[in-house]
Each structure stands twice: as C-alpha cells, then as structure tokens.
Design a protein around this motif. Structure first.
Motif, PDB file in Angstrom:
ATOM      1  N   THR A  98      -6.199  -4.171   7.527  1.00  0.00           N
ATOM      2  CA  THR A  98      -5.938  -4.615   6.159  1.00  0.00           C
ATOM      3  C   THR A  98      -4.657  -4.000   5.631  1.00  0.00           C
ATOM      4  O   THR A  98      -3.847  -4.673   4.995  1.00  0.00           O
ATOM      5  CB  THR A  98      -7.121  -4.257   5.239  1.00  0.00           C
ATOM      6  OG1 THR A  98      -8.299  -4.888   5.750  1.00  0.00           O
ATOM      7  CG2 THR A  98      -6.881  -4.707   3.820  1.00  0.00           C
ATOM      8  N   TRP A  99      -4.463  -2.720   5.907  1.00  0.00           N
ATOM      9  CA  TRP A  99      -3.241  -2.050   5.463  1.00  0.00           C
ATOM     10  C   TRP A  99      -2.011  -2.728   6.088  1.00  0.00           C
ATOM     11  O   TRP A  99      -1.017  -2.985   5.422  1.00  0.00           O
ATOM     12  CB  TRP A  99      -3.303  -0.575   5.823  1.00  0.00           C
ATOM     13  CG  TRP A  99      -2.179   0.265   5.265  1.00  0.00           C
ATOM     14  CD1 TRP A  99      -1.368  -0.025   4.206  1.00  0.00           C
ATOM     15  CD2 TRP A  99      -1.740   1.527   5.756  1.00  0.00           C
ATOM     16  NE1 TRP A  99      -0.462   0.982   4.001  1.00  0.00           N
ATOM     17  CE2 TRP A  99      -0.669   1.959   4.941  1.00  0.00           C
ATOM     18  CE3 TRP A  99      -2.154   2.343   6.792  1.00  0.00           C
ATOM     19  CZ2 TRP A  99      -0.008   3.156   5.142  1.00  0.00           C
ATOM     20  CZ3 TRP A  99      -1.491   3.551   6.976  1.00  0.00           C
ATOM     21  CH2 TRP A  99      -0.428   3.948   6.160  1.00  0.00           C
ATOM     22  N   GLY A 100      -2.096  -3.054   7.356  1.00  0.00           N
ATOM     23  CA  GLY A 100      -0.983  -3.729   8.028  1.00  0.00           C
ATOM     24  C   GLY A 100      -0.690  -5.097   7.441  1.00  0.00           C
ATOM     25  O   GLY A 100       0.462  -5.435   7.186  1.00  0.00           O
ATOM     26  N   SER A 101      -1.727  -5.894   7.219  1.00  0.00           N
ATOM     27  CA  SER A 101      -1.497  -7.242   6.688  1.00  0.00           C
ATOM     28  C   SER A 101      -1.008  -7.201   5.242  1.00  0.00           C
ATOM     29  O   SER A 101      -0.165  -8.004   4.853  1.00  0.00           O
ATOM     30  CB  SER A 101      -2.758  -8.106   6.817  1.00  0.00           C
ATOM     31  OG  SER A 101      -3.808  -7.580   6.047  1.00  0.00           O
ATOM     32  N   THR A 102      -1.513  -6.256   4.452  1.00  0.00           N
ATOM     33  CA  THR A 102      -1.029  -6.168   3.069  1.00  0.00           C
ATOM     34  C   THR A 102       0.392  -5.606   3.024  1.00  0.00           C
ATOM     35  O   THR A 102       1.160  -5.939   2.117  1.00  0.00           O
ATOM     36  CB  THR A 102      -1.964  -5.325   2.174  1.00  0.00           C
ATOM     37  OG1 THR A 102      -2.093  -4.011   2.711  1.00  0.00           O
ATOM     38  CG2 THR A 102      -3.325  -5.978   2.021  1.00  0.00           C
ATOM     39  N   SER A 103       0.735  -4.780   4.002  1.00  0.00           N
ATOM     40  CA  SER A 103       2.117  -4.287   4.092  1.00  0.00           C
ATOM     41  C   SER A 103       3.065  -5.462   4.331  1.00  0.00           C
ATOM     42  O   SER A 103       4.111  -5.579   3.688  1.00  0.00           O
ATOM     43  CB  SER A 103       2.241  -3.272   5.224  1.00  0.00           C
ATOM     44  OG  SER A 103       3.585  -2.921   5.432  1.00  0.00           O
ATOM     45  N   TYR A 104       2.689  -6.339   5.251  1.00  0.00           N
ATOM     46  CA  TYR A 104       3.499  -7.528   5.540  1.00  0.00           C
ATOM     47  C   TYR A 104       3.590  -8.415   4.301  1.00  0.00           C
ATOM     48  O   TYR A 104       4.667  -8.890   3.945  1.00  0.00           O
ATOM     49  CB  TYR A 104       2.904  -8.306   6.716  1.00  0.00           C
ATOM     50  CG  TYR A 104       3.596  -9.613   6.950  1.00  0.00           C
ATOM     51  CD1 TYR A 104       4.829  -9.665   7.603  1.00  0.00           C
ATOM     52  CD2 TYR A 104       3.045 -10.810   6.496  1.00  0.00           C
ATOM     53  CE1 TYR A 104       5.483 -10.864   7.802  1.00  0.00           C
ATOM     54  CE2 TYR A 104       3.695 -12.012   6.688  1.00  0.00           C
ATOM     55  CZ  TYR A 104       4.911 -12.041   7.344  1.00  0.00           C
ATOM     56  OH  TYR A 104       5.569 -13.236   7.527  1.00  0.00           O
ATOM     57  N   ALA A 105       2.471  -8.644   3.643  1.00  0.00           N
ATOM     58  CA  ALA A 105       2.465  -9.500   2.447  1.00  0.00           C
ATOM     59  C   ALA A 105       3.322  -8.900   1.338  1.00  0.00           C
ATOM     60  O   ALA A 105       4.032  -9.621   0.622  1.00  0.00           O
ATOM     61  CB  ALA A 105       1.027  -9.709   1.957  1.00  0.00           C
ATOM     62  N   SER A 106       3.282  -7.591   1.194  1.00  0.00           N
ATOM     63  CA  SER A 106       4.089  -6.922   0.178  1.00  0.00           C
ATOM     64  C   SER A 106       5.578  -7.054   0.489  1.00  0.00           C
ATOM     65  O   SER A 106       6.389  -7.334  -0.405  1.00  0.00           O
ATOM     66  CB  SER A 106       3.690  -5.441   0.083  1.00  0.00           C
ATOM     67  OG  SER A 106       4.421  -4.792  -0.925  1.00  0.00           O
ATOM     68  N   ALA A 107       5.949  -6.888   1.745  1.00  0.00           N
ATOM     69  CA  ALA A 107       7.353  -7.034   2.141  1.00  0.00           C
ATOM     70  C   ALA A 107       7.825  -8.474   1.939  1.00  0.00           C
ATOM     71  O   ALA A 107       8.952  -8.717   1.481  1.00  0.00           O
ATOM     72  CB  ALA A 107       7.544  -6.611   3.593  1.00  0.00           C
ATOM     73  N   ALA A 108       6.961  -9.433   2.253  1.00  0.00           N
ATOM     74  CA  ALA A 108       7.311 -10.844   2.048  1.00  0.00           C
ATOM     75  C   ALA A 108       7.490 -11.141   0.556  1.00  0.00           C
ATOM     76  O   ALA A 108       8.409 -11.871   0.168  1.00  0.00           O
ATOM     77  CB  ALA A 108       6.239 -11.752   2.650  1.00  0.00           C
ATOM     78  N   ALA A 109       6.640 -10.571  -0.274  1.00  0.00           N
ATOM     79  CA  ALA A 109       6.747 -10.772  -1.726  1.00  0.00           C
ATOM     80  C   ALA A 109       8.033 -10.141  -2.250  1.00  0.00           C
ATOM     81  O   ALA A 109       8.710 -10.722  -3.110  1.00  0.00           O
ATOM     82  CB  ALA A 109       5.525 -10.188  -2.438  1.00  0.00           C
ATOM     83  N   ASP A 110       8.396  -8.977  -1.735  1.00  0.00           N
ATOM     84  CA  ASP A 110       9.658  -8.331  -2.122  1.00  0.00           C
ATOM     85  C   ASP A 110      10.842  -9.236  -1.781  1.00  0.00           C
ATOM     86  O   ASP A 110      11.777  -9.390  -2.573  1.00  0.00           O
ATOM     87  CB  ASP A 110       9.837  -6.988  -1.417  1.00  0.00           C
ATOM     88  CG  ASP A 110       8.876  -5.916  -1.900  1.00  0.00           C
ATOM     89  OD1 ASP A 110       8.238  -6.102  -2.962  1.00  0.00           O
ATOM     90  OD2 ASP A 110       8.751  -4.884  -1.208  1.00  0.00           O
ATOM     91  N   SER A 111      10.798  -9.826  -0.602  1.00  0.00           N
ATOM     92  CA  SER A 111      11.871 -10.716  -0.158  1.00  0.00           C
ATOM     93  C   SER A 111      11.974 -11.943  -1.065  1.00  0.00           C
ATOM     94  O   SER A 111      13.072 -12.371  -1.418  1.00  0.00           O
ATOM     95  CB  SER A 111      11.627 -11.147   1.287  1.00  0.00           C
ATOM     96  OG  SER A 111      12.615 -12.062   1.710  1.00  0.00           O
ATOM     97  N   LYS A 112      10.823 -12.488  -1.455  1.00  0.00           N
ATOM     98  CA  LYS A 112      10.837 -13.661  -2.338  1.00  0.00           C
ATOM     99  C   LYS A 112      11.415 -13.315  -3.707  1.00  0.00           C
ATOM    100  O   LYS A 112      12.127 -14.121  -4.309  1.00  0.00           O
ATOM    101  CB  LYS A 112       9.438 -14.251  -2.471  1.00  0.00           C
ATOM    102  CG  LYS A 112       9.000 -14.996  -1.234  1.00  0.00           C
ATOM    103  CD  LYS A 112       7.629 -15.607  -1.382  1.00  0.00           C
ATOM    104  CE  LYS A 112       7.257 -16.305  -0.087  1.00  0.00           C
ATOM    105  NZ  LYS A 112       5.930 -16.906  -0.132  1.00  0.00           N
TER     106      LYS A 112
END
Length: 187
Positions: A38-52
């Motif tokens: 979960t930590w890994g997937s939310t890390s990816y989602a957070s980075a993607a949101a930062d990029s957006k």
C-alpha cells in the motif's frame, strides 16, 4: 501478481520461522507485506499527482501569459503596431545577412507578422483574447482539481507510511519477543 506475492510471503515466513511454526509471525508478516504494498502504490499515486499539478500549473501559466499579452496589445494598439513593425524590420535585416539560423529567424518574423495583422483587427484580437480567457479558466479549473487530487494522494501516502511504520515496529517487536525465550533457554 497475487500468486507471486503469496509465494514471496511463504518464503519470508519459512526464513523467519527458522523451521518453527508461528501464526503470530505469519499474521504480522502478512500485515507488513500488505502495508509495504500500500505504501508503494500510494507513493506512486502521490508522485503522479505531483506531476499533474506541475503540468496543470505550467498550462495555466501559459494561458495567463497569453491573456496578458492580448490585454497589453488591446490596451495600446498603436504602440503594439509600432513595436511589431520595428521588430519585423530588425528581423528582415538579420534574415538578409543569410545567417545559419535563417529558418528560425524567418519563423519568428512570420509570427510577428501574424501578431501585427491580429493587432490591426481589434474585433479579431478581442475574440482571440476571449478564447484565451476561456482557456485560462479551464486550465485554472484543471489545476484546482489536480491540487485537490494531490492533497488526497498525499494524505493517503502519509497514512500508508504510518501504517507501514507501525507494521514494521510490531513485526520487529514480535520477533524480539519470540526470540527471548529461546535465548533464555540457551543460558
């Protein structure tokens, strides 16, 4: 996949148990592995949101610059025409020397000429500015949505990180607790 993570979990359990059975360790390990995932997937989602957010900010800023440019042109049509005529004349002189970047200079000149024609048509310039204002509003809405998604993703990431830290602490403490009686028996 689920089967490979289950197989990995089984390998970890066998190594940690060291040939002994422990449902307590199994449960804590499953919790730890789930928290890590979960930590890994939310890390990816957070980075993607930062990029957006970054992309939406850049788009909003480009449209804001366009609106500002058109507003400045509308505020001083004679000054805009004089400035563009001067810039075009300077570019024509540079192009005449046949420099290595002649194509780039010609493209810049063509752009200035298009701006000059637009500045000579107040109704057309106003319509282009109004379109840019609408695009700016749309870009601002997209940015607002991206920031909201970033906030949610960041909160989920923080929660997942805390859950992982808790799971790893519980797991390590359990291993220490389980190994204590073994150490005492050896003494």
């Amino acid at each position: 996949t689920l089967s490979s993570s289950s197989a990995a979990s089984d390998v970890y359990k066998r190594q940690i148990r060291n040939g002994q059975a422990s449902s307590q360790i199994d449960g804590l390990l499953n919790t730890l592995l789930a928290a890590a995932g979960t930590w890994g997937s939310t890390s990816y989602a957070s980075a993607a949101a930062d990029s957006k957010v970054t992309q939406a900010t850049q788009l909003r800023d480009r449209w804001a610059a366009e609106v500002a440019k058109y507003n400045a042109m509308l505020a001083d049509i004679p000054g805009t025409l004089a400035r563009l005529n001067s810039e075009i004349a300077a570019l024509d002189l540079l192009i005449a020397t046949n420099p290595p970047n002649k194509t780039d200079l010609q493209n810049e000149r063509d752009g200035k000429d298009a701006e000059r024609k637009l500045a000579g048509d107040v109704a057309g310039l106003t319509a282009v500015r109004d379109k840019a204002v609408a695009e700016l509003a749309s870009a601002q809405t997209a940015l607002d949505n991206a920031v909201a998604a970033q906030t949610a993703a960041s909160a989920a990431y923080s929660t997942a990180q805390t859950s992982y830290q808790s799971a790893i602490s519980n797991f390590v403490l359990s291993l220490i607790h389980i190994s204590e009686p073994t150490r005492l028996r050896r003494i």
